[in-house]
Design a protein around this motif. Structure first.
Motif, mmCIF file in Angstrom:
data_model
loop_
_atom_site.group_PDB
_atom_site.id
_atom_site.type_symbol
_atom_site.label_atom_id
_atom_site.label_comp_id
_atom_site.label_asym_id
_atom_site.label_seq_id
_atom_site.Cartn_x
_atom_site.Cartn_y
_atom_site.Cartn_z
ATOM 1 N N VAL A 189 25.177 56.186 52.666
ATOM 2 C CA VAL A 189 25.447 55.237 51.573
ATOM 3 C C VAL A 189 25.455 53.773 52.046
ATOM 4 N N PHE A 190 25.658 53.521 53.328
ATOM 5 C CA PHE A 190 25.656 52.140 53.842
ATOM 6 C C PHE A 190 24.634 51.930 54.958
ATOM 7 N N GLN A 215 22.788 49.615 55.446
ATOM 8 C CA GLN A 215 22.744 48.198 55.843
ATOM 9 C C GLN A 215 23.697 47.878 56.987
ATOM 10 N N HIS A 245 21.861 46.982 59.953
ATOM 11 C CA HIS A 245 20.824 45.974 59.808
ATOM 12 C C HIS A 245 20.849 44.996 60.987
ATOM 13 N N PRO A 284 33.348 37.604 60.252
ATOM 14 C CA PRO A 284 32.741 38.620 59.394
ATOM 15 C C PRO A 284 32.467 39.939 60.117
ATOM 16 N N MET A 305 35.700 41.623 59.931
ATOM 17 C CA MET A 305 35.965 42.073 58.571
ATOM 18 C C MET A 305 35.210 43.359 58.280
ATOM 19 N N MET A 306 33.957 43.397 58.701
ATOM 20 C CA MET A 306 33.146 44.587 58.467
ATOM 21 C C MET A 306 33.779 45.776 59.183
ATOM 22 N N ASP A 343 37.032 46.845 57.276
ATOM 23 C CA ASP A 343 36.763 47.447 55.974
ATOM 24 C C ASP A 343 36.187 48.856 56.136
ATOM 25 N N HIS A 385 19.879 37.507 50.035
ATOM 26 C CA HIS A 385 19.019 38.148 51.036
ATOM 27 C C HIS A 385 19.415 39.609 51.114
ATOM 28 N N ARG A 425 19.876 41.570 53.434
ATOM 29 C CA ARG A 425 20.840 42.028 54.443
ATOM 30 C C ARG A 425 22.272 41.973 53.921
ATOM 31 N N LEU A 480 22.974 43.071 50.849
ATOM 32 C CA LEU A 480 23.029 44.048 49.753
ATOM 33 C C LEU A 480 23.843 45.282 50.153
ATOM 34 N N ARG A 481 24.546 45.845 49.175
ATOM 35 C CA ARG A 481 25.309 47.069 49.390
ATOM 36 C C ARG A 481 24.969 48.084 48.291
ATOM 37 N N PRO A 482 25.412 49.339 48.463
ATOM 38 C CA PRO A 482 25.081 50.365 47.460
ATOM 39 C C PRO A 482 25.496 49.934 46.052
ATOM 40 N N GLY A 522 31.207 42.413 51.318
ATOM 41 C CA GLY A 522 32.413 41.655 51.587
ATOM 42 C C GLY A 522 32.248 40.689 52.747
ATOM 43 N N PRO A 523 31.686 41.122 53.893
ATOM 44 C CA PRO A 523 31.506 40.188 54.996
ATOM 45 C C PRO A 523 30.626 38.979 54.639
ATOM 46 N N ARG A 534 35.429 41.200 41.008
ATOM 47 C CA ARG A 534 34.283 41.843 40.352
ATOM 48 C C ARG A 534 33.191 42.001 41.388
ATOM 49 N N LYS A 535 32.287 42.926 41.145
ATOM 50 C CA LYS A 535 31.168 43.116 42.073
ATOM 51 C C LYS A 535 30.030 42.189 41.659
ATOM 52 N N LYS A 545 41.890 38.117 36.985
ATOM 53 C CA LYS A 545 41.328 39.378 36.494
ATOM 54 C C LYS A 545 42.417 40.117 35.745
#
Lengths: 145, 145, 145, 145
Positions: free
Chosen positions: A19-20, A22, A25, A60, A63-64, A67, B47, B49, B51-53, B59-60, B95-96, C110
């Motif tokens: 699912v991830f 990226q 990447h 970051p 953070m990654m 998370d 970009h 890189r 992008l997420r599902p 987040g990062p 929010r996403k 929110k």
């Protein structure tokens, strides 16, 4: 407190890779070293894309790591049904890590029906001092059952 | 409250490009749109890189945008003498964001001798709703004078 | 964005007085000055029990003000059905307030089905500088309908 | 890591009672149970002024406990010269404590020249589950020497 996990380390790894994609990447992404009851340990292999001036590693990147480690702990203990959503992340940066692998130890302090809350201790591989302490909150979608 | 900045947008941009070349690793990095008294606005160009599902952004990527925007606001108002160190960052994800540029508006709430504290509002370009609210604290090294 | 509230200032006040009589323990508690769409403004009247060394006001007094102001904003906009539970509160303390009333301006960023997230700006009455910035997250119990 | 403290439990207690007499306003205030290298343990005796609807204890009571516990850990390890100033406090509330004493275990993760950073685990006396996890940052004024 549970004494077993719902998913094994291998199962959580395979799920995250699917699912991830990226996360890998531009270089190697985080690797799960272990999962346990309410816990997960992740390694972020050193790579120059995480480097910052002065030979330290980027916020970051930490953070990654934090998370993903908390997410892995939730997956391991709830199973893949739960697509938890990060709602809050807080970081205290204590020391600048040198170039090298980072280890994140995640521990869930609460795993409720609607919310999971956990902390992550981040250290340079082999070192004792914390470089970063993170806390995170995750909203768990309602399950159909 | 000051009515002018110490460094111009162009000067802060040039400084960041010199000390943080890694921000552009693997694709375009954040771009300063404006600096002002205690403020800075940054754009993170879309970009893949980031992008997420589910077609959302990582987040990062938001953390990097928030951290750089606060750092730019400090630089613009203190000048390049200050190598401020991030000590705390906290994020509420509301929010996403969909795929597209992100805009971060940073505002310093305190710019003291030892500490700077600020917040960043992150939105998708052109949208009104917040996707993320961040606060950050920076330690400012003692100046020799 | 809503343009009206569900409960009036008077209704929120009466509700808080009923369910939180302890807010007035040992002296006057916080007073709602206004509620609006996603907002609430609270005043904490000065009282010596909030005083700290050096003639400043206590952190817990500011925490109580922030928490009640966000709770009032949620009540005003959702109605009394919601017994929201505080799950996270974060505070940045910028300046030490002198003895006097404190004003907290709460704004919800929110207001979702499961979670509400907001910020509170705290100032000394009549002053412009922030003494404290707070963010809070509230879990909203499932409604039966 | 230090193996001794600079001030004893009794010395920290006497110092806190002198500079923060308000902690005991309206009822018994927090009591230091132990101090150690980078640590302090505080007890908040149960009192009805901390009670909230549903028979639980107030957030501000927990904030006071967390802040004083971290402050005691700093005092014990730095000595009374340091009038540390709280700059950031963040709380995750995990469970509602029932009526009874609260125990806060503070641990400093960093004790630097300018900043101290620590965490506090709060539990109901005798219970294992966390009711609250707090992190705090303190600015340490420049020392003359």
């Amino acid at each position: 407190m549970p004494t077993e996990t719902t998913m094994s380390r291998e199962a959580v790894s395979a799920f995250l890779d699917e699912v991830f994609p990226q996360l890998h990447h531009g270089g190697p992404g985080p690797v799960i070293e272990a999962v346990g009851p309410l816990t997960a340990t992740m390694r972020l292999p050193y790579h120059e894309r995480h480097l910052r001036p002065g030979g330290t590693l980027s916020g970051p990147a930490m953070m990654m790591l934090a998370d993903v480690a908390l997410y892995a702990a939730i997956l391991a203990n709830l199973g893949p049904v739960a697509l938890a959503v990060t709602t809050n992340l807080s970081f205290n940066f204590m020391r600048k890590p040198g170039p090298g692998d980072l280890i994140g130890e995640a521990r869930l302090m609460k795993l409720g029906r609607q919310l999971a809350v956990g902390e992550v201790l981040i250290r340079s591989d082999g070192a004792e001092d914390l470089v970063c302490h993170a806390t995170g909150t995750y909203a768990i979608p309602p399950r159909k059952n």
